[in-house]
Design an enzyme around this catalytic site. Sequence first.
Site, PDB file in Angstrom:
ATOM      1  CB  SER A 318      42.814  42.491  34.546  1.00  0.00           C
ATOM      2  OG  SER A 318      41.848  41.482  34.515  1.00  0.00           O
ATOM      3  CB  SER A 464      33.172  41.964  26.968  1.00  0.00           C
ATOM      4  OG  SER A 464      34.512  41.569  26.770  1.00  0.00           O
ATOM      5  CG  ASP A 612      36.924  36.757  35.875  1.00  0.00           C
ATOM      6  OD1 ASP A 612      36.195  36.356  34.948  1.00  0.00           O
ATOM      7  OD2 ASP A 612      37.844  37.573  35.722  1.00  0.00           O
ATOM      8  CE  LYS A 639      33.759  35.286  31.496  1.00  0.00           C
ATOM      9  NZ  LYS A 639      34.397  36.524  31.011  1.00  0.00           N
ATOM     10  NE  ARG A 643      35.575  30.208  34.691  1.00  0.00           N
ATOM     11  CZ  ARG A 643      36.420  31.242  34.681  1.00  0.00           C
ATOM     12  NH1 ARG A 643      35.953  32.490  34.839  1.00  0.00           N
ATOM     13  NH2 ARG A 643      37.710  31.051  34.526  1.00  0.00           N
TER      14      ARG A 643
HETATM   15  O1  SPQ Z   1      41.923  36.031  30.251  1.00  0.00           O
HETATM   16  P1  SPQ Z   1      40.753  35.106  30.431  1.00  0.00           P
HETATM   17  O2  SPQ Z   1      41.162  33.692  30.133  1.00  0.00           O
HETATM   18  O3  SPQ Z   1      39.561  35.516  29.626  1.00  0.00           O
HETATM   19  O4  SPQ Z   1      40.396  35.169  31.981  1.00  0.00           O
HETATM   20  C1  SPQ Z   1      39.208  35.404  32.743  1.00  0.00           C
HETATM   21  C2  SPQ Z   1      39.461  34.659  34.106  1.00  0.00           C
HETATM   22  O5  SPQ Z   1      38.588  34.062  34.685  1.00  0.00           O
HETATM   23  O6  SPQ Z   1      40.609  34.767  34.558  1.00  0.00           O
HETATM   24  C3  SPQ Z   1      37.913  34.930  32.096  1.00  0.00           C
HETATM   25  F1  SPQ Z   1      37.840  33.710  31.818  1.00  0.00           F
HETATM   26  O7  SPQ Z   1      39.081  36.793  33.095  1.00  0.00           O
HETATM   27  C4  SPQ Z   1      38.665  37.845  32.193  1.00  0.00           C
HETATM   28  C5  SPQ Z   1      37.330  38.383  32.635  1.00  0.00           C
HETATM   29  O8  SPQ Z   1      36.342  37.406  32.686  1.00  0.00           O
HETATM   30  C6  SPQ Z   1      39.705  38.934  32.240  1.00  0.00           C
HETATM   31  C7  SPQ Z   1      39.243  40.225  31.699  1.00  0.00           C
HETATM   32  C8  SPQ Z   1      40.232  41.298  31.410  1.00  0.00           C
HETATM   33  O9  SPQ Z   1      41.361  41.257  31.933  1.00  0.00           O
HETATM   34  O10 SPQ Z   1      39.874  42.225  30.664  1.00  0.00           O
HETATM   35  C9  SPQ Z   1      37.914  40.514  31.505  1.00  0.00           C
HETATM   36  C10 SPQ Z   1      36.854  39.520  31.734  1.00  0.00           C
HETATM   37  O11 SPQ Z   1      36.442  38.965  30.503  1.00  0.00           O
HETATM   38  P2  SPQ Z   1      35.279  39.640  29.610  1.00  0.00           P
HETATM   39  O12 SPQ Z   1      35.015  38.631  28.533  1.00  0.00           O
HETATM   40  O13 SPQ Z   1      34.127  39.828  30.524  1.00  0.00           O
HETATM   41  O14 SPQ Z   1      35.798  40.905  29.084  1.00  0.00           O
END
Ligand code: SPQ
Length: 732
Positions: A318, A464, A612, A639, A643
Amino acid sequence: MVRQLCIIGVGLIGGSIARAARQAGLCQRIIGYGRPDDLHNLKSAKALGVIDDYCLDLATAVQDADMVIIATPVGAITHILTALRPLWSAQTVYTDVGSTKGNVIQALATVFGDVPDNFIPAHPIAGAERSGVEAAKADLFHNKRLIITPLAHTRTDCLGQVQAFWRGLGALVSSMDAQHHDRVFAATSHLPHVLAFVLVDMLGHRDEQEEIFKYAAGGFKDFTRIASSDPAMWLDICSANQKELVPLLDKLQCELDNIRQMLVEDDRQKLFATFMYARNARQRFLQQFEGIMSKSSTFYVQPGGQLKGIARVPGDKSMSHRSIMLGSLAEGTTHVKGFLEAEDALATLQAFRDMGVVIEGPVNGEVTIHGVGKHGLQAPKNDLYLGNSGTSMRLLSGLLAGQPFNSVLTGDKSLSGRPMKRVTDPLAHMGADIKTTENGTAPLYITGKAGQMQGIHYEMPIASAQVKSCLMLAGMYAQGETSITEPAPTRDHTERMLAGFSYPVKKEGSTVNINADGKLLACDIDVPSDISSAAFFLVGASIAPGSDITLQHVGINPTRTGVIDILRLMGANITVSNERVVGGEPVADLHVVYSPLKGIDIPEELVPLAIDEFPVLFVAAACAEGQTRLSGAEELRVKESDRIQVMADGLQLLGVDAQPTPDGMVIQGGNPIGGGTVVSHGDHRIAMAFSIAGLRAHAPITILDCANVNTSFPEFKSIAIHLGLDLVSEES
Ligand code: SPQ
């Protein structure tokens, strides 16, 4: 199975088709056809066993054929088609191998009035420096692309037959329209050949030619390799595709003039930017190419064992994304250490390069970003491809909505199935214009609305960090204040990093406020290790008796430490030491010693803080005595894979009592975990979670579809093996 195959023109390509078809058992009989002056060649082909027989009379050659392949130079196509016309049969499938497709279709239309529906235009992307049937090889097409350019009225049975035939020869078959094909190959094949021929021609005619060739080093040899190709064939190809080639030559001429000017003016910065972009684009192309070639990866884990030792997992995903985004928008040069060199973060990095930002590295996790300022991004020339990365797509949609240019965001199959309305809906309230598919998924077509975006107050319906960060980035380009309230705390790296870049952000309770009145000043960023990657080993050491590991320099931002809290509630023995703050983010070493786990009801407020980590936490639950219940986690269903379902399926296959619910899972733990083959569905965290399950399994576990581990944690295998997991992988 083709009963009788007729190959018109038995040279390198025609001969290789014959050899490959024979080796794969695809044809009963192969007849070669050529003109009388080709007799010597046809005799060689027969003597070499490439063809069964040959014929100098076209009518006899095609008489009993159920497939005819025209493998002559493209310049001969009209002549061949004219000769074939009176012999044409609806029972036969006709195809070709020409490097240009527009002229083949044009020739068919001219000769037949309309393109016959049983002709399938095709182009194998394979060749060799040597020509002639003597150079023919059975594996010439193995793992090489074969492009088919069908027309709307092409017969599907004929199309299917040609596709199956080429697949049988080992080719990777894809389709596109003929014009697109010719444009792509003008740029990637025909133009480079012209350049190689012209350069050698120019240098060869100079007086000092001997000197030049005497001292020519590997670079010259590499660049001019294709100037050894068959000149007659390339003359044919370039003339057949001159419509696409000439505009490209004009463009190249302009680019050369630009470079010339940069040199005259000694504009080192512009030259550096050009060279740097080109180098990086090539590296990315090679990676993509290798990615296409190594399509799958399988993990094999032997049961049992323990984890011991010290390790440092790579940088936080992130934060790596955000370092590139904010560093690009900053004024000045940002140095990043600990950058995650994995596909997701690299997709973000490439997107910013495509928007004109000069980014050096990554080399050993170090990246230097030459920021262009908040208003310095340039329109990308092509769609921005973001691979598997939801973070890249959602955050970029907010940033790009308020730019003075349009853009298109695309991704792989998994990303193209993930919901995007969660960002495009609130962005629309701010005045953004973003089109999605009917299902609310990518591609995202963004019409830049510079100066027209309005700040809003948004109560997020789901917790989120991606939605929050997306709207914050949009708020940096909107009139007035943008405020976002989250229903539960989510990761706050955007807020922290913006503060590090001196950009004003206000946080009041669960609401974050931002506006356009600010600029980002470059700074140095030290990205800590990713707690989401560390989580696999936190769980591994907690479930495998005898384990004792230390994970160094892990980011322990309180919005990310849900995994530690949940494992501790289950009875894990995790000690946090050497706590410090690095670049505005808390960091520590984590020491984990095996301790028997017990099942718990996971508190819902911890869900967003460990979102995650659930795939591997489900494995912990399978090893814990008693029942573990997760609820309030429906987000897991959207995701990289679903999952909840994918983990439940895999755990059940391994003999675990795991019952999926709409928003979580109920797992009866403590019973033995069996072996078997599970599928990760291309989800990196699922692949790694099942690898860790091997530590408590009683039989080997095979995990299919693991290539995407490279999206977040390419070093997973080596670190897991270093700590004691018995894991091997096989790429194919
Ligand atoms: O980037 P991506 O594919 O969405 O990656 C994931 C992961 O597991 O690596 C989710 F599938 O992480 C997200 C996390 O779940 C990364 C993230 C961020 O960097 O802001 C936030 C989370 O997602 P969300 O939908 O809860 O905001």
